[in-house]
Structures are given as C-alpha cells and as structure tokens.
Design an enzyme around this catalytic site. Structure first.
Site, PDB file in Angstrom:
ATOM      1  N   GLY A   4       0.827  -1.207   0.000  1.00  0.00           N
ATOM      2  CA  GLY A   4       0.000   0.000   0.000  1.00  0.00           C
ATOM      3  C   GLY A   4       0.853   1.246   0.000  1.00  0.00           C
ATOM      4  N   ASN A   5       0.212   2.384   0.207  1.00  0.00           N
ATOM      5  CA  ASN A   5       0.988   3.629   0.323  1.00  0.00           C
ATOM      6  C   ASN A   5       0.319   4.561   1.333  1.00  0.00           C
ATOM      7  OD1 ASN A   5      -0.926   5.409  -1.092  1.00  0.00           O
ATOM      8  ND2 ASN A   5      -0.393   4.182  -2.886  1.00  0.00           N
TER       9      ASN A   5
END
Ligand code: C5P
Length: 422
Positions: free
Chosen positions: A225-226
């Site tokens: 993810g980020n």
C-alpha cells in the site's frame, strides 16, 4: 461568498471560532462582528487573526467606511452564533445600538440565527414570541440542541455543533432564498439569488474524482500500500458538490469520511480502480485522478496466506509487474469535451526542478491540467495543508498559495471551469 459571522455574548462564543474556520476552509470571506459582551468570552485578536479582517463591536470605528451599513449590504449570508436572548429581542424589535444589530437591519441576504441560552430563557414567552416574529419575517432561526448547559443543568439551549451550523448555513446559501422575504421587493431577482455560490459553475456537470491509495494484494491478508490519506480527493469531491456538480468518488482506502451527496464507489487495487474509473468516466464532464495509484503489483496473488518456513533465513521473493496507467488510459478514451486532471508528486533532482518534471509529465500523460505537489521533505502526504502549482496544457503555470486541501480544491475547480465546454 462574503459571510458575516455575528457572535453574541454567550459562553458558546468559543464554538464560533470553529465555525469560522470551517467557513474559511471552504473558501469564504468571513467578517466577524461580535457584540461587546461576546468580546468578554473571546477577544478581538482571536477573531481578527482567524478571519483576516479587523474586528469591532462598535459603529464608531472606521466610520469613514460606514461599516454599520456596508457590512450588512455587502454580505451574502449573515450567521449569528451564538444568538443570545437579548440579541433575539433586539433583532425582533429592530433595535440597532451596536454594529451587529445594525448589520442585521441592513442585510438583505439570508440570515441564520443560532440561539444558545439557558432553557428557562429559551422557553420564556418573550423569547418564544421574538423567535416567531423573526421566523415570520423569513429569518432562519435554528433550534438549539439539547444537552449539558453551562452549569450542571441540562435541557434545550445548547449551541449546535459547528459542523451542524456550517451545514445549515450552506443549505441556506444553496436554497438561494432571501432570508428576509418581506423585503425581497427591494432587491432585483438576480441579486436575491446571490445567496447561491457565485461559482455554482459545476451545476449540471458530472465530476468523477479518484481518492486515496491502492492496495495491491500479495495473499488474502497482505498487500502493498501507500501513505495516501485521500484528503485531497475528498476535498475536491466536496468542493465540486458545493459548486453544484453530481459527483462520483472512486475511493481506495481513505482516512477521512466521503462527503455526503457523492456517489461513492469503493475499490482496493489499481485494477479495480481502473475498472471503476472507466465506467464512471463514460458520461463525465471532468475526471480527476487524485488517487495515489500503485505503479506495481505483485505478479501473483497467493490463494492462501504465505507461510513462514522452519528455516529462519528463508523469505519469499516477490516479483512485481507494472500496473496500467489509469490516467493515461482515461485520456486515451476520453469523450469529446471531457476535461481530465492529473496529479504529480515530484521532487527536484540533478536532472531538473519539480516543475520541469511536472511539465514533462503533463505532456506525457496528455491531460488538460496537472496539479503539481512538491513532495520534498515529507510535505503533503497525510497533512491537512498543501501547496500546489497548476500546469495547463496551454502552458499556463499558476502557483496556488499554501492552504488547506479544501482551499486548494477550490483553486483547482477555478482552473477547471474555464476549460469546460459551454
Ligand atoms: O506517473 P505518476 O504516478 O507520477 O502520475 C501521477 C498521476 O497519474 C496521478 O494523477 C495518478 O492518479 C495517476 N496514475 C494513474 N495510474 C497509475 C499511476 C498514476 O492513473 N498507475
């Protein structure tokens, strides 16, 4: 919009500071007009600093500017929070012994009064009659909330929460009604509807905004993810709703609530986002890719949770593959007249400045507008404030002063509107 925020002399005056911030964040120009008693609770420097305007309770300051007439005349909306029993009585009887009561007599825009007082004062026949008179005249008097009052007592009389007052004020602006019906004849129709946002420029338009990051699955429990919070995309969706648009928000995981009124399509991965954006964009007038889409995804998604082996040094190797560039795909398949907006998070390096990289990206992606975030030194991600530069396909470069993501969202829509087909 020019909003006058009147503040009466009650303990709830502190809540008006938060209401003022909400108005400011939504891009409104707010002039605070407290009563002398209100200044006992919250001082003039606080109001001046938060509003960016001088503050006075008296008609005798800056007399050459005739503030007792001008402030009311120029307002698009007057909100008084808290409104004391005394202020209700003065307003109902047309008294004008300070700046705020003068403003109430000279304003021809919608007026919203938010009473706050002890239950006995609220239910007293004099107050009840004053409220009835004001409502009869077209003034919006919101019901106070019930609950804990200043002391140990409880009952109706609390000032509603700033977010609720903000929503009520916006609804009043939206309705476009003059709050003072009996005086409408004195004002031309187009001026009376000035209560609507002057930039109601997205009315009848379908706007599609992507927000948040993406999650690229590794197995049923893990993903790549980020750090995107989705704040900027949500602020854009909200600002588009305020400007009258029908809004579809395609949201990856976001840390903030989606705005009421938007059609929300929840997605996780970049492939899901591409699918949702492609469908939503089909009849859209504007498409904004504010999401932080993962450039890569694991080449394989394990059907079962990837297990640790007994060997402590053993770890799986994850192979990544490129994700499709959703923005580029949307540009390639856009319908005639559709405006496509992209974002670019850049830092300067030895090959060029952040602006140089963004200029190249605008050309490469082929969008109409690129919003450049200079992400040097941990700015932007997850923060409330941001500073952007807008690059248009025609070469125009506009720096947007640092501000909240809501303010920046307003500036982005201002740049988009002229690009829309009539
Ligand atoms: O190429 P870069 O990731 O810097 O471009 C950023 C812009 O492209 C953003 O508008 C982002 O939403 C979009 N993007 C996309 N699909 C990707 C990567 C980025 O639409 N796979």
């Amino acid at each position: 919009m020019k909003i006058v925020l009147g503040v009466g002399g009650g303990i709830a005056a502190y809540k008006a500071c938060l209401l003022l911030r909400l108005f400011k964040e939504a891009g409104h120009d707010v002039r605070v007009v407290p009563t002398q008693a209100a200044l006992t609770f919250v001082g003039a420097p606080t109001w001046a600093a938060l509003s960016g305007h001088p503050v006075s309770a008296s008609v005798w300051d800056d007399v050459h500017e005739v503030p007792h007439v001008r402030i009311g005349q120029q307002a698009d909306l007057v909100v008084v929070a808290p409104t004391t029993a005394d202020l209700l009585a003065k307003a109902a009887h047309g008294l004008a012994d300070d700046l705020l009561t003068n403003v109430l007599l000279t304003a021809r825009c919608p007026v919203l009064l938010a009473p706050a007082m002890h239950t006995e004062m609220w239910t007293h026949p004099a107050t009840v009659a004053n409220v009835a008179t004001l409502r009869e005249r077209g003034v919006t008097v919101v019901e106070p909330a019930s609950g804990r009052l200043t002391g140990a007592d409880t009952g109706p009389g609390r000032l509603p929460e700033p977010e609720d007052l903000f929503a009520a004020a916006l609804a009043l602006l939206e309705s476009g009604e003059s709050g003072q019906r009996s005086r409408e004849g004195a004002r031309p129709a187009e001026e009376r509807t000035r209560g609507r946002r002057s930039d109601h420029a997205l009315a009848g338009r379908h706007v599609v905004v992507s927000a948040g990051g993406t999650r690229e699955p590794l197995d049923p429990v893990r993903f790549l993810g980020n750090r995107s919070s989705g704040r900027q995309g949500v602020a854009l969706a909200k600002a588009a709703l305020e400007r009258g648009a029908r809004v579809t928000l395609v949201a990856g995981p976001i840390e903030v609530p989606a705005p009421d009124g938007a059609d929300v399509v929840r997605v996780e991965s970049a492939l899901q986002m591409r699918e949702a954006m492609t469908v939503a964009a089909q009849d859209a007038d504007v498409v904004v890719m504010a999401a932080a889409v993962a450039d890569f995804r694991p080449s394989e998604v394990a059907e079962h949770k990837i297990k640790k082996s007994a060997d402590a040094d053993d770890a799986p190797v994850v192979t990544l593959v490129r994700n499709p560039d959703i923005l580029a795909g949307l540009v390639a398949s856009r319908r005639a007249g559709q405006v496509v907006v992209g974002f670019a998070a850049e830092t300067g390096d030895e090959t060029g400045s952040a602006l140089d990289h963004a200029t190249a990206k605008l050309a490469k992606k082929g969008c109409d507008l690129l919003v450049l975030n200079d992400v040097a030194a941990g700015k932007v991600f997850g923060k409330d404030d941001t500073e952007v530069t807008l690059l248009s396909a025609d070469g125009t470069v506009t720096s947007v002063p640092a501000g909240t993501k809501e303010t920046v969202a307003g500036a982005i829509w201002e740049a988009v509107v002229p690009l829309l087909a009539p």
